[in-house]
Design a protein around this motif. Structure first.
Motif, PDB file in Angstrom:
ATOM      1  N   LYS A 198       0.819  -1.201   0.000  1.00  0.00           N
ATOM      2  CA  LYS A 198       0.000   0.000   0.000  1.00  0.00           C
ATOM      3  C   LYS A 198       0.859   1.261   0.000  1.00  0.00           C
ATOM      4  CE  LYS A 198      -3.905  -2.186   2.248  1.00  0.00           C
ATOM      5  NZ  LYS A 198      -4.789  -2.233   3.379  1.00  0.00           N
ATOM      6  N   ALA A 199       2.062   1.162   0.513  1.00  0.00           N
ATOM      7  CA  ALA A 199       2.948   2.313   0.596  1.00  0.00           C
ATOM      8  C   ALA A 199       3.783   2.482  -0.673  1.00  0.00           C
ATOM      9  CB  ALA A 199       3.866   2.178   1.800  1.00  0.00           C
ATOM     10  N   ALA A 200       3.702   1.510  -1.584  1.00  0.00           N
ATOM     11  CA  ALA A 200       4.505   1.580  -2.797  1.00  0.00           C
ATOM     12  C   ALA A 200       4.128   2.820  -3.603  1.00  0.00           C
ATOM     13  CB  ALA A 200       4.288   0.328  -3.642  1.00  0.00           C
ATOM     14  N   PRO A 201       5.125   3.532  -4.118  1.00  0.00           N
ATOM     15  CA  PRO A 201       4.812   4.728  -4.912  1.00  0.00           C
ATOM     16  C   PRO A 201       4.110   4.365  -6.211  1.00  0.00           C
ATOM     17  CG  PRO A 201       7.141   4.214  -5.021  1.00  0.00           C
ATOM     18  CD  PRO A 201       6.541   3.262  -4.034  1.00  0.00           C
ATOM     19  N   LEU A 202       3.236   5.241  -6.636  1.00  0.00           N
ATOM     20  CA  LEU A 202       2.525   5.034  -7.899  1.00  0.00           C
ATOM     21  C   LEU A 202       3.391   5.539  -9.049  1.00  0.00           C
ATOM     22  CD1 LEU A 202      -1.002   6.234  -6.787  1.00  0.00           C
ATOM     23  CD2 LEU A 202      -0.257   3.887  -7.180  1.00  0.00           C
ATOM     24  N   PRO A 203       3.233   4.948 -10.226  1.00  0.00           N
ATOM     25  CA  PRO A 203       3.994   5.440 -11.377  1.00  0.00           C
ATOM     26  C   PRO A 203       3.693   6.911 -11.649  1.00  0.00           C
ATOM     27  CG  PRO A 203       2.895   3.368 -11.884  1.00  0.00           C
ATOM     28  CD  PRO A 203       2.393   3.811 -10.553  1.00  0.00           C
ATOM     29  N   ALA A 204       4.686   7.636 -12.080  1.00  0.00           N
ATOM     30  CA  ALA A 204       4.521   9.067 -12.346  1.00  0.00           C
ATOM     31  C   ALA A 204       3.788   9.331 -13.653  1.00  0.00           C
ATOM     32  CB  ALA A 204       5.889   9.738 -12.366  1.00  0.00           C
ATOM     33  N   ASP A 205       3.676   8.306 -14.494  1.00  0.00           N
ATOM     34  CA  ASP A 205       3.093   8.512 -15.824  1.00  0.00           C
ATOM     35  C   ASP A 205       1.606   8.178 -15.919  1.00  0.00           C
ATOM     36  OD1 ASP A 205       3.364   5.782 -15.512  1.00  0.00           O
ATOM     37  OD2 ASP A 205       4.142   5.434 -17.531  1.00  0.00           O
ATOM     38  N   LEU A 206       0.882   8.210 -14.802  1.00  0.00           N
ATOM     39  CA  LEU A 206      -0.555   7.939 -14.844  1.00  0.00           C
ATOM     40  C   LEU A 206      -1.280   9.105 -15.520  1.00  0.00           C
ATOM     41  CD1 LEU A 206      -1.302   6.491 -11.283  1.00  0.00           C
ATOM     42  CD2 LEU A 206      -0.810   5.251 -13.387  1.00  0.00           C
TER      43      LEU A 206
END
Length: 70
Positions: free
Chosen positions: A5-13
């Motif tokens: 849950k703490a994993a960063p989301l991709p910046a290219d969403l």
């Protein structure tokens, strides 16, 4: 699981993908409820869900349910 849950989301969403991620909880949510909450068209919401599923950010469950995985 908490680490996921703490994993960063991709910046290219895309903006639509970001909107879906913001409204989709880590618990189950029906696609119709998600569409209303996100304020997107059904086509945009479903396309975003499909791309987010490919990216491993959401998971499709039986009965039109989805949940956020990270």
């Amino acid at each position: 699981v908490a680490a996921d849950k703490a994993a960063p989301l991709p910046a290219d969403l895309s903006p639509a993908e970001q909107c879906v991620v913001r409204v989709l909880p880590f618990s189950e949510m029906h696609v119709d409820e998600l569409i209303r909450a996100a304020g997107l068209s059904a086509a945009d919401a479903n396309a975003s869900l499909m791309l987010l599923e490919i990216k491993g950010i959401v998971r499709r469950l039986p009965g039109g349910m989805f949940l956020r995985t990270r």
